[in-house]
Scaffold this active site. Sequence first.
Site, PDB file in Angstrom:
ATOM      1  N   VAL A  31      -6.065  -0.984  -8.969  1.00 24.77           N
ATOM      2  CA  VAL A  31      -6.479  -2.200  -8.254  1.00 24.77           C
ATOM      3  C   VAL A  31      -4.709  -2.673  -7.352  1.00 24.77           C
ATOM      4  O   VAL A  31      -3.745  -2.437  -8.196  1.00 24.77           O
ATOM      5  CB  VAL A  31      -6.558  -3.374  -8.910  1.00 24.77           C
ATOM      6  CG1 VAL A  31      -6.433  -4.771  -7.901  1.00 24.77           C
ATOM      7  CG2 VAL A  31      -8.141  -3.243  -9.210  1.00 24.77           C
ATOM      8  N   CYS A  32      -4.886  -2.991  -6.084  1.00 26.55           N
ATOM      9  CA  CYS A  32      -3.890  -3.098  -5.488  1.00 26.55           C
ATOM     10  C   CYS A  32      -2.549  -2.175  -5.729  1.00 26.55           C
ATOM     11  O   CYS A  32      -2.827  -1.045  -5.632  1.00 26.55           O
ATOM     12  CB  CYS A  32      -3.239  -4.721  -5.977  1.00 26.55           C
ATOM     13  SG  CYS A  32      -2.208  -5.667  -5.045  1.00 26.55           S
ATOM     14  N   ASN A  33      -1.161  -2.816  -5.936  1.00 24.42           N
ATOM     15  CA  ASN A  33      -0.246  -1.962  -6.222  1.00 24.42           C
ATOM     16  C   ASN A  33      -0.340  -1.126  -7.669  1.00 24.42           C
ATOM     17  O   ASN A  33       0.595  -0.262  -7.791  1.00 24.42           O
ATOM     18  CB  ASN A  33       1.152  -2.481  -5.896  1.00 24.42           C
ATOM     19  CG  ASN A  33       1.605  -3.623  -6.634  1.00 24.42           C
ATOM     20  OD1 ASN A  33       0.703  -3.991  -7.338  1.00 24.42           O
ATOM     21  ND2 ASN A  33       2.844  -3.890  -6.889  1.00 24.42           N
TER      22      ASN A  33
END
Lengths: 220, 220
Positions: free
Chosen positions: A99-101
């Site tokens: 998820v995300c970075n």
Amino acid sequence: MKLSLLLFDGFTALDAIGGYEVLSRIPGLSFEIAAKERGLVATDTRAFGITAVRAFAEVETTDVLYVPGGPGVEIAKSDQALCTCIRRLHASSKWTLGVCNGVGLLAAAGVLEGKTVTTNWDYREVLAEQGIHVVPERYARDGKIVTSAGVSASIDAALSLAGLIAGEDVAKLIQLGIEYYPRPPFGGTSADDAPLAAREVVRKVTRASVAALGTTRPAF
Amino acid sequence: MKLSLLLFDGFTALDAIGGYEVLSRIPGLSFEIAAKERGLVATDTRAFGITAVRAFAEVETTDVLYVPGGPGVEIAKSDQALCTCIRRLHASSKWTLGVCNGVGLLAAAGVLEGKTVTTNWDYREVLAEQGIHVVPERYARDGKIVTSAGVSASIDAALSLAGLIAGEDVAKLIQLGIEYYPRPPFGGTSADDAPLAAREVVRKVTRASVAALGTTRPAF
């Protein structure tokens, strides 16, 4: 079927809880949180911690590996215990969710070679510079790897993954259970449509969050 | 400006974290979690706990009072310490946010007389039977009280509240920061459009979650 969510100091709470709230509702799935050591892991704001019930060394294998992001990724991507754990669990996972970075942690662990992923709007270039193929999507799937755009996109990505694991009917029941029929009050269709000046403000806030991590003492 | 999130045994994590992830990003806002006693509060799944850094008695006043929901509401609504704390803090709060069936806790605390609220799709009748005016909206505002539909609606409600507190420009920056441009993979526009059979399944799961709370030992 077991899902293991890996936490690290300075993760973003919604990166983890968005997907947890979806995936933990899959019938028959057991859910565990692991960290370098058992105990509390502080979120990026330092306002609270979440309990890890397992140390990385205690998780021999898992079916669903879940790696969130957050300002803490900048330090965590050099953490050999975390990267080794990701690589080891990914080797036999049925699914791996970044998820995300947190997708950058999958990259740091060396499991993204030749893969197509998404990530948060402000992290695409970082991954692309590493030779990873990045698509500007809300969520993406390449084989057993599912990746998500930033923070709240963990919900969409997890619903998509719930559909792959348990079928669309179950995923729709989970959607109903968490009443996920979003209606953002100020509209907006994509980070890419946000004004450049707004993106620059958020980039500055993100950099400040990363810098603040080392100096802000947890409130607990 | 201070926001106090009140937790109780068996809360639903996303009810709390959805709004937290939005509101904690308001510039100048300090965020604290309070519970009956300081320490860990278990979520509804018992898979993890979140740290409360304040006991109710230690929170004299707050600017933004935030009450999430969850299966634990069934027991929590008879908890005099919680209901007294809600009533006391609401008396001088600038804003009060109730999420999902956490709106039932606002009702139990006696602060909803003559108010119009929303709540999760499966809890509307419970509130209506108490003479509270319930609208089937994703979020609703009546004076200083903002209420939210189920679980994930905490994000929409909190963005709306962030706009009221800090203005639409700031709320849009927060939306960009958490990349909230939702795209649910299986569509769906409202719980009211879900098939009756699906709603019945989710109702059964909800009842089972409430029953399981008393018998499932936290994993930490």
